[in-house]
Design a protein around this motif. Structure first.
Motif, PDB file in Angstrom:
ATOM      1  N   LEU A 147      -0.778  -9.945 -11.587  1.00  0.00           N
ATOM      2  CA  LEU A 147      -2.177  -9.863 -10.961  1.00  0.00           C
ATOM      3  C   LEU A 147      -2.429 -11.227 -10.331  1.00  0.00           C
ATOM      4  O   LEU A 147      -2.449 -12.192 -11.079  1.00  0.00           O
ATOM      5  CB  LEU A 147      -3.075  -9.562 -11.977  1.00  0.00           C
ATOM      6  N   ASP A 202      -7.687  -3.698 -11.781  1.00  0.00           N
ATOM      7  CA  ASP A 202      -6.225  -4.081 -11.113  1.00  0.00           C
ATOM      8  C   ASP A 202      -5.248  -4.058 -12.386  1.00  0.00           C
ATOM      9  O   ASP A 202      -4.145  -3.831 -12.264  1.00  0.00           O
ATOM     10  CB  ASP A 202      -6.520  -5.012 -10.275  1.00  0.00           C
ATOM     11  N   LYS A 236      -4.248  -0.894 -13.565  1.00  0.00           N
ATOM     12  CA  LYS A 236      -3.225  -0.115 -12.826  1.00  0.00           C
ATOM     13  C   LYS A 236      -1.850  -0.784 -12.823  1.00  0.00           C
ATOM     14  O   LYS A 236      -1.053   0.107 -12.894  1.00  0.00           O
ATOM     15  CB  LYS A 236      -3.798  -0.429 -11.265  1.00  0.00           C
ATOM     16  N   ILE A 237      -1.854  -2.162 -13.071  1.00  0.00           N
ATOM     17  CA  ILE A 237      -0.503  -2.642 -13.240  1.00  0.00           C
ATOM     18  C   ILE A 237       0.066  -2.116 -14.586  1.00  0.00           C
ATOM     19  O   ILE A 237       1.118  -1.714 -15.079  1.00  0.00           O
ATOM     20  CB  ILE A 237      -0.779  -4.140 -13.314  1.00  0.00           C
ATOM     21  N   PRO A 295      -0.578   0.656  -4.911  1.00  0.00           N
ATOM     22  CA  PRO A 295      -0.242  -0.550  -5.196  1.00  0.00           C
ATOM     23  C   PRO A 295      -0.393  -1.432  -4.069  1.00  0.00           C
ATOM     24  O   PRO A 295       0.133  -1.118  -3.157  1.00  0.00           O
ATOM     25  CB  PRO A 295       1.131  -0.730  -5.987  1.00  0.00           C
ATOM     26  N   ASP A 296      -0.990  -2.651  -4.111  1.00  0.00           N
ATOM     27  CA  ASP A 296      -0.964  -3.677  -3.084  1.00  0.00           C
ATOM     28  C   ASP A 296       0.422  -4.015  -2.537  1.00  0.00           C
ATOM     29  O   ASP A 296       0.596  -3.721  -1.321  1.00  0.00           O
ATOM     30  CB  ASP A 296      -1.588  -4.661  -3.425  1.00  0.00           C
ATOM     31  N   GLU A 310      -0.842  -6.726  -7.441  1.00  0.00           N
ATOM     32  CA  GLU A 310      -2.173  -6.712  -7.330  1.00  0.00           C
ATOM     33  C   GLU A 310      -2.962  -7.834  -6.913  1.00  0.00           C
ATOM     34  O   GLU A 310      -2.767  -8.832  -7.421  1.00  0.00           O
ATOM     35  CB  GLU A 310      -2.904  -5.701  -8.313  1.00  0.00           C
ATOM     36  N   SER A 336      -2.487   6.657  -6.629  1.00  0.00           N
ATOM     37  CA  SER A 336      -2.687   5.331  -6.851  1.00  0.00           C
ATOM     38  C   SER A 336      -1.816   4.779  -5.571  1.00  0.00           C
ATOM     39  O   SER A 336      -0.819   5.077  -5.045  1.00  0.00           O
ATOM     40  CB  SER A 336      -2.135   4.725  -8.072  1.00  0.00           C
ATOM     41  N   LYS A 352      -6.745 -10.067  -5.559  1.00  0.00           N
ATOM     42  CA  LYS A 352      -7.889  -9.902  -5.698  1.00  0.00           C
ATOM     43  C   LYS A 352      -8.508 -11.170  -5.328  1.00  0.00           C
ATOM     44  O   LYS A 352      -8.038 -12.281  -5.566  1.00  0.00           O
ATOM     45  CB  LYS A 352      -8.418  -9.737  -7.201  1.00  0.00           C
ATOM     46  N   GLU A 400       0.894  -1.250   0.022  1.00  0.00           N
ATOM     47  CA  GLU A 400      -0.074   0.175   0.189  1.00  0.00           C
ATOM     48  C   GLU A 400       0.974   1.102  -0.013  1.00  0.00           C
ATOM     49  O   GLU A 400       0.564   2.315   0.683  1.00  0.00           O
ATOM     50  CB  GLU A 400      -1.082  -0.054   1.379  1.00  0.00           C
TER      51      GLU A 400
END
Length: 164
Positions: A137, A116, A119-120, A85-86, A103, A83, A105, A65
């Motif tokens: 992902l 996601d 975003k990547i 990112p995870d 990311e 943004s 899910k 994060e």
């Protein structure tokens, strides 16, 4: 940061090893809905234990994060207000060694995976500000996981990446 095929293969292998441990050790978390951040944290622990002994990865920072680009928000074309990112593997304070963005899910999450994925794509775009070498992902299923590897603007077919 551009990654060669051996580096991509190694990151894929480390990621799968960490996920295999997660699926062995954290079945309770995987069986319950809504625990994406807990799963991402546990994955991060297992992933970190694998990268600390890999010479080209051992000096990098693993952050979850992480929303900053220096003192400013991480902005991308699709997220101009910022943004988060995870999980990222990088060097803090610069964009010279942006190696990996992940990311996550969960099986219970009905949000489109394209959010996601986009975003990547923003973070791995070779024309962008960050140029992460690889994006992954990870979709948590109850009894298995699904990986999608992204480099630049395209999804990688691992059959095209030679084994180490």
């Amino acid at each position: 940061m551009y990654l060669n095929q051996d580096q991509i293969r190694e990151l894929d292998l480390i990621t799968r090893e960490a996920l295999d441990i997660l699926y062995l050790e954290d079945v309770v978390l995987l069986s319950r809905s809504g625990l994406e951040q807990s799963l991402a944290f546990r994955f991060g622990i297992y992933f970190h234990s694998r990268i600390k002994d890999v010479e080209w990865l051992s000096t990098l920072d693993l952050d979850m994060e992480y929303s900053k680009n220096g003192n400013d928000p991480k902005r991308t074309p699709t997220k101009p207000n910022g943004s988060r990112p995870d999980l990222i593997l990088h060097s803090r304070e610069n964009n010279d060694n942006n190696v990996l963005i992940i990311e996550f899910k969960g099986w219970w999450n009905s949000q489109k995976r394209s959010v996601d994925r986009n975003k990547i794509l923003d973070f791995t775009n070779f024309e962008g500000d960050y140029i992460y070498g690889l994006g992954i992902l990870i979709e948590f299923k109850k009894n298995r996981y699904v990986l999608e590897l992204i480099q630049g603007n395209s999804t990688l077919n691992l059959s095209e990446v030679p084994l180490i």
